[in-house]
Design a protein around this motif. Structure first.
Motif, PDB file in Angstrom:
ATOM      1  N   ARG A 215       1.033  -1.360   0.086  1.00  0.00           N
ATOM      2  CA  ARG A 215      -0.257  -0.124   0.132  1.00  0.00           C
ATOM      3  C   ARG A 215       0.540   1.472  -0.187  1.00  0.00           C
ATOM      4  N   ASP A 216       0.610   2.696  -0.783  1.00  0.00           N
ATOM      5  CA  ASP A 216       1.138   3.951  -0.682  1.00  0.00           C
ATOM      6  C   ASP A 216       1.382   4.065   0.331  1.00  0.00           C
ATOM      7  N   ILE A 217       2.608   4.317   0.939  1.00  0.00           N
ATOM      8  CA  ILE A 217       2.491   5.068   1.989  1.00  0.00           C
ATOM      9  C   ILE A 217       2.233   6.149   1.983  1.00  0.00           C
ATOM     10  N   LEU A 218       1.853   7.235   1.509  1.00  0.00           N
ATOM     11  CA  LEU A 218       1.859   8.806   1.286  1.00  0.00           C
ATOM     12  C   LEU A 218       0.253   8.524   1.429  1.00  0.00           C
ATOM     13  N   SER A 219      -0.377   7.639   0.404  1.00  0.00           N
ATOM     14  CA  SER A 219      -1.656   7.550   0.214  1.00  0.00           C
ATOM     15  C   SER A 219      -2.095   7.418   1.683  1.00  0.00           C
ATOM     16  N   ARG A 220      -2.424   6.167   2.621  1.00  0.00           N
ATOM     17  CA  ARG A 220      -2.577   6.165   3.864  1.00  0.00           C
ATOM     18  C   ARG A 220      -2.154   7.861   5.083  1.00  0.00           C
TER      19      ARG A 220
ATOM     20  N   LEU B  53       1.800   2.894  12.933  1.00  0.00           N
ATOM     21  CA  LEU B  53       3.620   2.384  13.964  1.00  0.00           C
ATOM     22  C   LEU B  53       3.450   1.168  13.698  1.00  0.00           C
ATOM     23  N   ASN B  54       2.219   1.098  14.313  1.00  0.00           N
ATOM     24  CA  ASN B  54       2.289  -0.360  14.987  1.00  0.00           C
ATOM     25  C   ASN B  54       2.767  -1.209  14.240  1.00  0.00           C
TER      26      ASN B  54
ATOM     27  N   VAL C 159       9.618   5.911  10.029  1.00  0.00           N
ATOM     28  CA  VAL C 159       9.564   6.777   9.143  1.00  0.00           C
ATOM     29  C   VAL C 159       8.484   8.166   9.204  1.00  0.00           C
ATOM     30  N   MET C 160       8.242   7.546   7.985  1.00  0.00           N
ATOM     31  CA  MET C 160       7.014   8.284   7.689  1.00  0.00           C
ATOM     32  C   MET C 160       5.590   8.591   8.633  1.00  0.00           C
ATOM     33  N   PRO C 161       5.246   7.426   9.190  1.00  0.00           N
ATOM     34  CA  PRO C 161       4.113   8.314   9.755  1.00  0.00           C
ATOM     35  C   PRO C 161       4.573   8.940  11.118  1.00  0.00           C
ATOM     36  N   GLY C 162       5.710   8.498  11.742  1.00  0.00           N
ATOM     37  CA  GLY C 162       6.316  10.049  13.231  1.00  0.00           C
ATOM     38  C   GLY C 162       6.153  10.791  12.243  1.00  0.00           C
ATOM     39  N   VAL C 163       6.868  11.034  11.731  1.00  0.00           N
ATOM     40  CA  VAL C 163       6.731  12.352  11.173  1.00  0.00           C
ATOM     41  C   VAL C 163       5.837  12.846  10.824  1.00  0.00           C
TER      42      VAL C 163
END
Lengths: 311, 277
Positions: free
Chosen positions: B60-65, B227-228, B242-246
């Motif tokens: 799944r695309d992380i940016l979209s999420r 993150l989980n 890194v991404m969701p935490g940022v």
């Protein structure tokens, strides 16, 4: 002093009574048959169900169950885990050393880093050092501890392999969790100490000390810090609660077996005696620590005559 | 407002917060990819021009999420504090104004709520109610009520002692008039500051609960949940961690900067106090 202490201790009683009531009532408020919590998803017949209900006292009226719970809790009997049938008190007692050592280590980091950063920022007020340190403190407040823990694991355990990632309970494996937990406290203490110091540094007796020719270092350590530290004490007391709650997250990330992970597994397994036991422990220690901080407050600052607690 | 824009950190906070809110709103209607679409052949792709933040364990695309999940995190923060604010102020004003037994009862209730650390209280409430975004909002809201209650009550007590309020009473102004005209304007400053800081705290607690598996259920792209999810795949792709935490840190940082700036402007005498959360 003694009267004040007695008054505070007396106040503990209603607080603990309400806490225990809330903790206990949560069992009844939670949807689902408690028997299912005991046996898990194993299919059982009605007779066995009734037997279990009787053995655990679920058939009795709720206030009756509560009084029984309270009477037993006062004698140190917190019941047995639904899952592994061990006494909850044993489970909690076994988990305490790990959590307490984590909290102490985090507190040492929080206080030492926070004091150094806060003092430095106050001395260098308005300079780049001050701005940088305070920006870092704000950042420290804003980073979720669970993310910080994961980042530390990612860098030091996964990529650099410098420290053991998880599972052990020795000093080396305490480093990353303690940093994770301590950063927030360090940030808060630094911010508080800075503003408290700035306030104190504007006072007349500091000017007097300076004009007497006391060295700048001595003015800070001998005169200013002592007074600036007083309000910070309260914050440190409140931090204990934050650290305790933070331990749940940190112990989960680093798979440490402490009170926090015990509580979380209790919640996930619907193991109510374990949840009750850990929450009771957490609340009691929080209340007691804050009482101790208030007492320490009077010792550090003799001006305080307890009309009300500064907030 | 104009003064706010001259405060560097407050301006920065406001800009970042506006950006986050806009991205979250856009994410509700448009994302580069479907935030739920599983693509087994595109697992663990590092960030590149096609997937700006890479892909996760299901492709799944992380940016979209992150874009789509933003509203969950922001709503947790805003709604829980809206709840805490309205209930806390109401009881604070009523208690402070009426006094007597009513006040005593309210103060006692708040003291009991304060006897628990906020995170633990929220955790306990969620454990009882069950894990969902709504329950996290309610739990964090309840845990934050005492913070607003204290400020409102203290303000009422200090204002009612002042001569101009006593004059207003003597002139026959109604309770309602006095509270709206004299009491509330006096608490507005501290309350605005408190609101910004407690929203930051609420987002932290809310995402922590989701991270612990007590908030939004797993397929939801709530940032704590993401993150989980990432915990099990840490060594397979740093971007998952890194991404969701940022995203969380940036949002909370923006709110804290804004809160600090507002405090400097509205409440120059106050110390850098921190939210109870």
């Amino acid at each position: 002093m003694a009267a004040y202490l007695l008054k505070r201790l007396a106040l503990l009683v209603p607080v603990l009574r309400v806490v225990s009531l809330l903790v206990f009532a949560s069992l009844d408020l939670t949807p689902g048959d408690p028997v299912t919590s005991v046996v898990g998803d194993v299919p059982i017949d009605q007779a066995t169900r009734a037997q279990i209900r009787e053995a655990y006292g679920f058939d009795r009226p709720l206030h009756d169950q509560y009084l029984g719970f309270l009477a037993r809790a006062l004698q140190g009997d917190l019941g047995y885990s639904y899952r592994n049938h061990q006494p909850v008190l044993d489970l909690v007692l076994r988990a305490i050393p790990s959590t307490v050592s984590l909290m102490i280590a985090a507190m040492i980091i929080g206080i030492s880093v926070g004091m150094v950063v806060g003092t430095l920022a106050a001395i260098k007020r308005g300079t780049l050092t001050d701005t940088t340190l305070m920006s870092l403190a704000t950042l420290g407040l804003s980073i979720p501890s669970f993310w910080l823990g994961m980042l530390l694991l990612l860098v030091f355990a996964v990529n650099l392999r410098l420290v053991p990632a998880i599972g052990r309970d020795d000093l080396a494996s305490l480093i990353l969790p303690a940093i994770t937990l301590g950063v927030g406290s360090a940030a808060i203490i630094a911010r508080f100490l800075r503003s408290s110091l700035l306030e104190v540094l504007g006072q007349d007796y500091i000017t007097t000390a300076r004009s007497k020719g006391v060295s700048p270092r001595r003015v800070i350590t001998g005169h200013a810090l002592r007074n600036a530290f007083i309000p910070v004490l309260t914050i440190i007391g409140l931090q204990v609660g934050t650290l305790l709650a933070g331990a749940i997250v940190v112990e989960t990330i680093f798979t440490r077996r402490g009170v926090g992970s015990l509580l979380l597994s209790g919640i996930n397994n619907r193991d109510f005696p374990v949840v009750q036991g850990t929450v009771l422990f957490a609340t009691v220690s929080y209340v007691v620590v804050n009482l101790l901080v208030d007492v320490a407050y009077t010792l550090v600052d003799p001006r305080i005559r307890h009309g009300g607690r500064p907030s | 407002m104009r003064r706010l824009l001259h405060h560097p950190s407050a301006t920065l906070g406001l800009i970042v917060l506006t950006f986050v809110v806009i991205v979250a709103i856009v994410g509700l209607f448009w994302t580069p990819y479907d935030p739920y679409a599983v693509a087994p052949r595109q697992k663990f792709l590092p960030p590149d021009a096609v997937h700006l933040m890479g892909t996760d364990q299901y492709g799944r695309d992380i940016l979209s999420r992150i874009m789509y999940g933003g509203h969950l995190t922001l709503l947790t923060g805003f709604l829980s504090i809206a709840m805490a604010l309205s209930i806390g102020i109401t009881f604070g004003v009523v208690g402070g104004w009426v006094g007597g037994r009513t006040d005593l009862a309210i103060v006692a209730t708040m003291d009991i709520l304060l006897a628990f650390p906020a995170v633990l209280l929220a955790l306990g409430i969620v454990a009882v109610l069950g894990g969902s975004v709504t329950n996290v909002i309610v739990a964090v809201g309840i845990a934050t009520i005492p913070v607003f209650n204290r400020v409102a009550r203290a303000a009422v007590l200090s204002v009612t002692a002042r001569p101009y309020v006593r004059a207003a009473v003597a002139m026959g102004c109604s309770d309602r008039q006095i509270i709206v005209r004299h009491v509330l304007p006096n608490v507005a400053g501290p309350l605005v500051v408190l609101t910004a800081i407690t929203i930051a705290g609420a987002i932290l607690i809310g995402s922590a609960l989701s991270f612990l598996g007590l908030g939004a259920p797993p397929p939801e792209p709530e940032w704590g949940v993401m993150l989980n999810d990432a915990r099990a795949y840490m060594q397979l792709g740093w971007w998952l961690t890194v991404m969701p935490g940022v995203a969380i840190a940036l949002t909370v940082l923006a709110l804290n900067l804004l809160g600090d700036g507002l405090r400097d402007l509205l409440d120059p005498t106050s110390r850098a106090t921190d939210a109870h959360a």
